[in-house]
Design a protein around this motif. Structure first.
Motif, PDB file in Angstrom:
ATOM      1  N   UNK A  15       0.826  -1.210   0.000  1.00 54.63           N
ATOM      2  CA  UNK A  15       0.000   0.000   0.000  1.00 54.63           C
ATOM      3  C   UNK A  15       0.860   1.260   0.000  1.00 54.63           C
ATOM      4  N   UNK A  16       1.953   1.226   0.729  1.00 53.88           N
ATOM      5  CA  UNK A  16       2.862   2.374   0.778  1.00 53.88           C
ATOM      6  C   UNK A  16       3.568   2.566  -0.566  1.00 53.88           C
ATOM      7  N   UNK A  17       4.004   1.483  -1.178  1.00 56.13           N
ATOM      8  CA  UNK A  17       4.664   1.561  -2.489  1.00 56.13           C
ATOM      9  C   UNK A  17       3.692   2.112  -3.525  1.00 56.13           C
ATOM     10  N   UNK A  18       2.463   1.620  -3.513  1.00 52.25           N
ATOM     11  CA  UNK A  18       1.482   2.105  -4.481  1.00 52.25           C
ATOM     12  C   UNK A  18       1.193   3.588  -4.271  1.00 52.25           C
ATOM     13  N   UNK A  19       1.099   4.023  -3.025  1.00 54.07           N
ATOM     14  CA  UNK A  19       0.836   5.441  -2.753  1.00 54.07           C
ATOM     15  C   UNK A  19       1.934   6.320  -3.360  1.00 54.07           C
ATOM     16  N   UNK A  22       1.664   6.108  -7.357  1.00 48.17           N
ATOM     17  CA  UNK A  22       0.481   6.766  -7.915  1.00 48.17           C
ATOM     18  C   UNK A  22       0.431   8.265  -7.635  1.00 48.17           C
ATOM     19  N   UNK A  23       1.360   8.782  -6.860  1.00 47.60           N
ATOM     20  CA  UNK A  23       1.400  10.212  -6.545  1.00 47.60           C
ATOM     21  C   UNK A  23       1.790  10.996  -7.803  1.00 47.60           C
ATOM     22  N   UNK A  24       0.832  11.739  -8.369  1.00 49.09           N
ATOM     23  CA  UNK A  24       1.092  12.432  -9.638  1.00 49.09           C
ATOM     24  C   UNK A  24       2.224  13.446  -9.533  1.00 49.09           C
ATOM     25  N   UNK A  25       2.510  13.930  -8.339  1.00 44.23           N
ATOM     26  CA  UNK A  25       3.620  14.874  -8.173  1.00 44.23           C
ATOM     27  C   UNK A  25       4.984  14.184  -8.200  1.00 44.23           C
ATOM     28  N   UNK A  26       4.996  12.846  -8.130  1.00 45.20           N
ATOM     29  CA  UNK A  26       6.258  12.106  -8.133  1.00 45.20           C
ATOM     30  C   UNK A  26       6.459  11.242  -9.390  1.00 45.20           C
ATOM     31  N   UNK A  68      -6.841  -2.410  -6.413  1.00 44.95           N
ATOM     32  CA  UNK A  68      -6.010  -3.496  -6.928  1.00 44.95           C
ATOM     33  C   UNK A  68      -4.514  -3.163  -6.874  1.00 44.95           C
ATOM     34  N   UNK A  69      -4.169  -1.974  -6.360  1.00 47.80           N
ATOM     35  CA  UNK A  69      -2.783  -1.503  -6.305  1.00 47.80           C
ATOM     36  C   UNK A  69      -2.146  -1.573  -7.694  1.00 47.80           C
ATOM     37  N   UNK A  70      -2.862  -0.994  -8.667  1.00 47.82           N
ATOM     38  CA  UNK A  70      -2.449  -1.104 -10.065  1.00 47.82           C
ATOM     39  C   UNK A  70      -2.595   0.245 -10.779  1.00 47.82           C
ATOM     40  N   UNK A  71      -1.551   0.621 -11.529  1.00 49.07           N
ATOM     41  CA  UNK A  71      -1.582   1.754 -12.443  1.00 49.07           C
ATOM     42  C   UNK A  71      -1.601   1.196 -13.858  1.00 49.07           C
ATOM     43  N   UNK A  72      -2.371   1.826 -14.740  1.00 49.73           N
ATOM     44  CA  UNK A  72      -2.417   1.424 -16.147  1.00 49.73           C
ATOM     45  C   UNK A  72      -2.319   2.668 -17.005  1.00 49.73           C
TER      46      UNK A  72
END
Length: 137
Positions: A15-19, A22-26, A68-72
């Motif tokens: 959850x921490x890795x996904x956060x 997914x952070x658009x500023x990073x 789902x801890x997923x970016x697409x």
């Protein structure tokens, strides 16, 4: 069509890795290239990606499936390039991040050689940079 995939252990829970991922500023700090993010309709994010060599710009779309801890992502209006990042839990407070890219059509990466090697190198660098961001907090 060419498929590229790399997996790397991450120094924090999924959850921490996904956060962080997914952070658009990073996004610029771990994905290769220059990324500009804009709100989009339907819900999601429009992204403009400038390749690391500065040669091309491609309009794209980025979506997050937080449950789902997923970016697409992919190119807007074209199926010639897609990608995803999946984060999964591991033991002892760690996790794994899997980064996958698909190239369709007549793109250089589909023909092997140096372009394909460059994609492989950039996948590894992206996951290393993501791990560094996660470790830094």
């Amino acid at each position: 069509m060419a498929e590229f995939e790399r997996e790397r252990e991450m120094p924090a829970p999924a959850e921490q890795v996904f956060a962080v991922a997914a952070d658009v500023d990073r996004l610029n700090r771990w994905l290769p290239g220059m990324i500009t993010v804009h709100p989009a309709e339907p819900p999601g994010l429009d992204v403009d990606v400038h390749d690391p060599d500065g040669d091309r710009e491609a309009p794209g779309v980025l979506g997050a499936r937080r449950d789902q801890l997923r970016l697409e992502w992919g190119r807007r209006g074209s199926g010639d390039y897609t990608g995803w990042l999946q984060v999964s839990s591991a033991e002892r407070g760690t996790s794994y991040a899997t980064l996958h890219l698909s190239f369709h059509g007549d793109q250089p990466a589909n023909h092997g050689g140096h372009p394909a090697e460059e994609v492989e190198r950039r996948l590894g660098e992206a996951l290393d940079q993501l791990a560094e961001l996660v470790a830094a907090g």
